[in-house]
Design a protein around this motif. Sequence first.
Motif, short mmCIF file in Angstrom:
data_model
loop_
_atom_site.label_atom_id
_atom_site.label_comp_id
_atom_site.label_asym_id
_atom_site.label_seq_id
_atom_site.Cartn_x
_atom_site.Cartn_y
_atom_site.Cartn_z
N ASP A 148 0.86 -1.18 0.00
CA ASP A 148 0.00 0.00 0.00
C ASP A 148 0.89 1.24 0.00
O ASP A 148 1.56 1.54 1.00
N ARG A 173 2.75 0.18 3.99
CA ARG A 173 2.68 -1.08 4.70
C ARG A 173 2.46 -2.23 3.71
O ARG A 173 1.95 -2.01 2.60
N ARG A 209 1.05 -6.28 3.12
CA ARG A 209 0.19 -7.36 3.59
C ARG A 209 0.69 -8.68 2.99
O ARG A 209 0.66 -8.87 1.78
N THR A 267 -2.76 -14.27 6.96
CA THR A 267 -2.44 -12.95 6.43
C THR A 267 -2.04 -12.03 7.57
O THR A 267 -2.65 -12.06 8.63
N CYS A 268 -1.00 -11.26 7.36
CA CYS A 268 -0.63 -10.26 8.37
C CYS A 268 -0.05 -9.04 7.67
O CYS A 268 0.37 -9.10 6.51
N GLU A 269 -0.05 -7.94 8.40
CA GLU A 269 0.38 -6.67 7.83
C GLU A 269 1.53 -6.10 8.66
O GLU A 269 1.46 -6.07 9.89
N THR A 323 7.34 -10.05 10.06
CA THR A 323 6.02 -10.59 10.36
C THR A 323 6.13 -11.51 11.57
O THR A 323 7.23 -11.95 11.93
#
Length: 263
Positions: free
Chosen positions: A45, A50, A52, A59-61, A68
């Motif tokens: 993004d 950030r 993802r 899923t993690c951001e 992560t």
Amino acid sequence: ERKDKHIGGQQYQVRFKDGRIESNLTGPPGKGGHAMKCPFTVELDAETRRARFTVGSETCEVGLREYTPWMVVPFGSITGIARLYLQTWEAEHVEIYVTPININPDQPVMPISHPFVYAIYLAKLNGPYATLGLAEDTWALNEGVIDEDAFLKQAWLYFEERKKQLWDVLAKTKRGFVTVVFDTSDRISHMFYRFTDPAHPALAREGEERRRRYAGVIEDTYAKLDGLVGDLRAKLDRDTLLMVISDHGFTNFRRGVNLNAWL
């Protein structure tokens, strides 16, 4: 495209298009001896800066230069765990680092503890944790795949995992013997010793800013470990014997001898 000139890991060229990366993580040999693959995606993004990450069903951001949490990496019926790290993001140039894939302690494909269920118990208690014998990725730092800051972040993440395990076993062992190995000082000393020795041959290629920046890393490491010993002593009663043992020290290494060749 694989770059075989590097050792100690695998490097691939990934395609970054419309803010998205799709690639695969390489696993153990499967049918026919071919390496199994696990797809993963990264969505970047530009507004929030950030990323993802999606691996398997998780899923993690995270932000730039942030690891992560451990993510489960499925390879058919078996799983491993890995942390991913967005190291570089400059316009269309993106670099992603993935730790070596560890045995998943929650579903170990082979015994990594005795009794076998102890590894699973620790994972259920505190979440996933590093299970490789040498978890800190020294080769990635040697090869310039990650930098010193990324290596230090990784080493201290593993330190915190080991500390949680120490506090647990200490609380549950009312009588008997407890031993826990912290390898943080060993890994950091191996990788940062050159910054403590002005005459070190490997220091010649380092700039002045980097010399100043990392000159105190080993001293800071021992200060933090001293804090751990202090916290540990506070948890012990007067009848408990505490022993802090090191398997070796550190000093300059200028030359070596191959005893077998000499003899």
